[in-house]
Design a protein around this motif. Structure first.
Motif, PDB file in Angstrom:
ATOM      1  N   THR A  47      13.935  13.139  33.898  1.00 54.66           N
ATOM      2  CA  THR A  47      12.684  12.025  34.451  1.00 54.66           C
ATOM      3  C   THR A  47      13.215  11.752  35.714  1.00 54.66           C
ATOM      4  O   THR A  47      12.172  11.840  36.639  1.00 54.66           O
ATOM      5  CB  THR A  47      12.686  10.869  33.471  1.00 54.66           C
ATOM      6  OG1 THR A  47      12.501  10.969  32.149  1.00 54.66           O
ATOM      7  CG2 THR A  47      11.836   9.671  33.946  1.00 54.66           C
ATOM      8  N   ARG A  48      14.478  11.830  36.062  1.00 55.44           N
ATOM      9  CA  ARG A  48      14.707  11.389  37.291  1.00 55.44           C
ATOM     10  C   ARG A  48      14.486  12.355  38.686  1.00 55.44           C
ATOM     11  O   ARG A  48      14.216  12.369  39.650  1.00 55.44           O
ATOM     12  CB  ARG A  48      16.246  11.097  37.623  1.00 55.44           C
ATOM     13  CG  ARG A  48      16.347   9.603  36.941  1.00 55.44           C
ATOM     14  CD  ARG A  48      17.684   9.017  37.399  1.00 55.44           C
ATOM     15  NE  ARG A  48      18.998   9.649  36.557  1.00 55.44           N
ATOM     16  CZ  ARG A  48      19.279   9.295  35.527  1.00 55.44           C
ATOM     17  NH1 ARG A  48      18.861   8.153  34.818  1.00 55.44           N
ATOM     18  NH2 ARG A  48      20.092  10.019  34.711  1.00 55.44           N
ATOM     19  N   VAL A  49      14.689  13.746  37.961  1.00 53.91           N
ATOM     20  CA  VAL A  49      14.363  15.024  38.773  1.00 53.91           C
ATOM     21  C   VAL A  49      12.934  15.306  38.723  1.00 53.91           C
ATOM     22  O   VAL A  49      12.500  15.523  39.887  1.00 53.91           O
ATOM     23  CB  VAL A  49      15.310  16.243  38.372  1.00 53.91           C
ATOM     24  CG1 VAL A  49      14.987  17.403  38.959  1.00 53.91           C
ATOM     25  CG2 VAL A  49      16.580  15.745  38.624  1.00 53.91           C
ATOM     26  N   LEU A 210      14.537  23.953  34.631  1.00 50.44           N
ATOM     27  CA  LEU A 210      14.056  22.890  34.113  1.00 50.44           C
ATOM     28  C   LEU A 210      12.957  22.735  33.108  1.00 50.44           C
ATOM     29  O   LEU A 210      13.099  22.321  32.149  1.00 50.44           O
ATOM     30  CB  LEU A 210      13.668  21.870  35.362  1.00 50.44           C
ATOM     31  CG  LEU A 210      14.932  21.286  36.170  1.00 50.44           C
ATOM     32  CD1 LEU A 210      14.218  20.638  37.386  1.00 50.44           C
ATOM     33  CD2 LEU A 210      15.820  20.568  35.518  1.00 50.44           C
ATOM     34  N   LEU A 211      11.863  23.766  33.493  1.00 54.12           N
ATOM     35  CA  LEU A 211      10.771  23.736  32.615  1.00 54.12           C
ATOM     36  C   LEU A 211      11.204  24.435  31.337  1.00 54.12           C
ATOM     37  O   LEU A 211      10.804  23.853  30.001  1.00 54.12           O
ATOM     38  CB  LEU A 211       9.649  24.678  32.986  1.00 54.12           C
ATOM     39  CG  LEU A 211       8.411  24.481  32.749  1.00 54.12           C
ATOM     40  CD1 LEU A 211       7.937  22.985  33.071  1.00 54.12           C
ATOM     41  CD2 LEU A 211       7.412  25.526  33.379  1.00 54.12           C
ATOM     42  N   LYS A 212      12.075  25.214  31.140  1.00 55.48           N
ATOM     43  CA  LYS A 212      12.734  25.987  30.045  1.00 55.48           C
ATOM     44  C   LYS A 212      13.274  24.748  29.200  1.00 55.48           C
ATOM     45  O   LYS A 212      13.081  24.637  27.952  1.00 55.48           O
ATOM     46  CB  LYS A 212      13.817  27.014  30.196  1.00 55.48           C
ATOM     47  CG  LYS A 212      14.118  27.887  29.099  1.00 55.48           C
ATOM     48  CD  LYS A 212      14.886  28.794  29.299  1.00 55.48           C
ATOM     49  CE  LYS A 212      15.413  29.638  28.206  1.00 55.48           C
ATOM     50  NZ  LYS A 212      16.240  30.805  28.690  1.00 55.48           N
ATOM     51  N   ILE A 213      14.154  24.129  29.890  1.00 57.47           N
ATOM     52  CA  ILE A 213      14.935  22.769  29.292  1.00 57.47           C
ATOM     53  C   ILE A 213      13.782  21.740  28.567  1.00 57.47           C
ATOM     54  O   ILE A 213      13.901  21.368  27.281  1.00 57.47           O
ATOM     55  CB  ILE A 213      15.646  22.028  29.948  1.00 57.47           C
ATOM     56  CG1 ILE A 213      17.017  23.011  30.585  1.00 57.47           C
ATOM     57  CG2 ILE A 213      16.159  20.816  29.321  1.00 57.47           C
ATOM     58  CD1 ILE A 213      17.644  22.627  31.513  1.00 57.47           C
ATOM     59  N   THR A 214      12.919  21.499  29.377  1.00 54.48           N
ATOM     60  CA  THR A 214      11.916  20.633  28.843  1.00 54.48           C
ATOM     61  C   THR A 214      11.047  20.934  27.648  1.00 54.48           C
ATOM     62  O   THR A 214      10.636  20.364  26.792  1.00 54.48           O
ATOM     63  CB  THR A 214      10.811  20.434  30.151  1.00 54.48           C
ATOM     64  OG1 THR A 214      11.335  19.896  31.238  1.00 54.48           O
ATOM     65  CG2 THR A 214       9.759  19.474  29.528  1.00 54.48           C
TER      66      THR A 214
END
Length: 247
Positions: A47-49, A210-214
């Motif tokens: 969320t912060r990133v 980051l998208l993969k983690i999301t």
């Protein structure tokens, strides 16, 4: 003698079945609590990133925590209502469990629907915010600290790639083309903020990672919510059936 008589009541088999299903309810509550903790721990950094577009993970995680605690309490209430053959308690448990079931299905749907929005909308916002707000390595502000953590752990640089820092406030302040955290080995002389060779810095961007983690967190949340709902369904039906039989 009372125990023997209870074993032969018309409801003894149904009560045993409901007792088993109540244990499923408690397990589903534990699963939801685990999902909520996982979402809060992982979603906070995202969320912060990535910004508010990924905040739905935190919200759904909080909801899972609340629902999980509620399911554990309901399993205890259901067991008490079953042993006392209380229609009022059983009806209360049934209605609340139906509401929770609906919320779980809605949460899974929201998670699945919002992920494409994160994928399509967040990139430009994250790119602009990084160029404007990132200050550098070891800077005390929270935004820079979170990005430094992401770039170091994921071994990436910038949003799209290392060129994102070109013309950014970071470059204008430091005269460096990229922060030290982009380097494969921060302490080397080659990590001078200007050498952009493959052997010195991580050239790929962080957004795909980051998208993969999301996506992984979204699948875990939605799948876990649906799994918990399926575990609760037999208990809901058994509670309703015992309520009807006691009438």
């Amino acid at each position: 003698m009372a125990n023997v008589a209870d074993m032969h009541t018309p409801y003894s088999s149904l009560k045993k079945l409901l007792s088993l299903f109540n244990s499923f309810l408690a397990v589903s509550g534990i699963v939801l609590i685990g999902l909520g903790i996982n979402a809060k721990c992982g979603g906070a950094t995202l969320t912060r990133v990535l910004g508010l577009s990924s905040a739905y993970l935190l919200h759904v995680g909080c909801l899972c925590l609340v629902l999980g605690c509620a399911m554990i309490l309901l399993s205890c209430a259901g067991w008490y209502g079953m042993t006392k053959e209380s229609r009022g308690i059983l009806l209360f448990c049934f209605l609340v469990m139906v509401v929770i079931l609906i919320l779980e299905l809605a949460s899974a749907t929201v998670v699945l629907l919002f992920f494409p929005i994160v994928r399509d909308v967040t990139l430009e916002h994250t790119f602009v915010t990084l160029r404007k707000n990132y200050r550098g390595y070891n800077e005390p502000d929270d935004y820079s600290t979170e990005w430094n953590f992401v770039m170091e752990k994921l071994k990436c640089c910038g949003v799209n790639n290392y060129t994102d820092f070109s013309g950014s406030s970071f470059e204008m302040t430091t005269s460096h083309a990229y922060p030290r955290v982009c380097c494969k080995s921060i302490g080397t002389a080659a990590c001078d903020g200007r050498n952009v060779s493959t052997g010195v810095i991580h050239r790929e961007g962080c957004f795909p990672k980051l998208l993969k983690i999301t996506k992984a967190q979204s699948v875990t949340l939605s799948g876990g919510s649906l799994g918990a709902a399926m575990m609760q369904l037999p208990g809901i039906l058994a509670t309703l059936l015992l309520f009807i039989k006691l009438g």
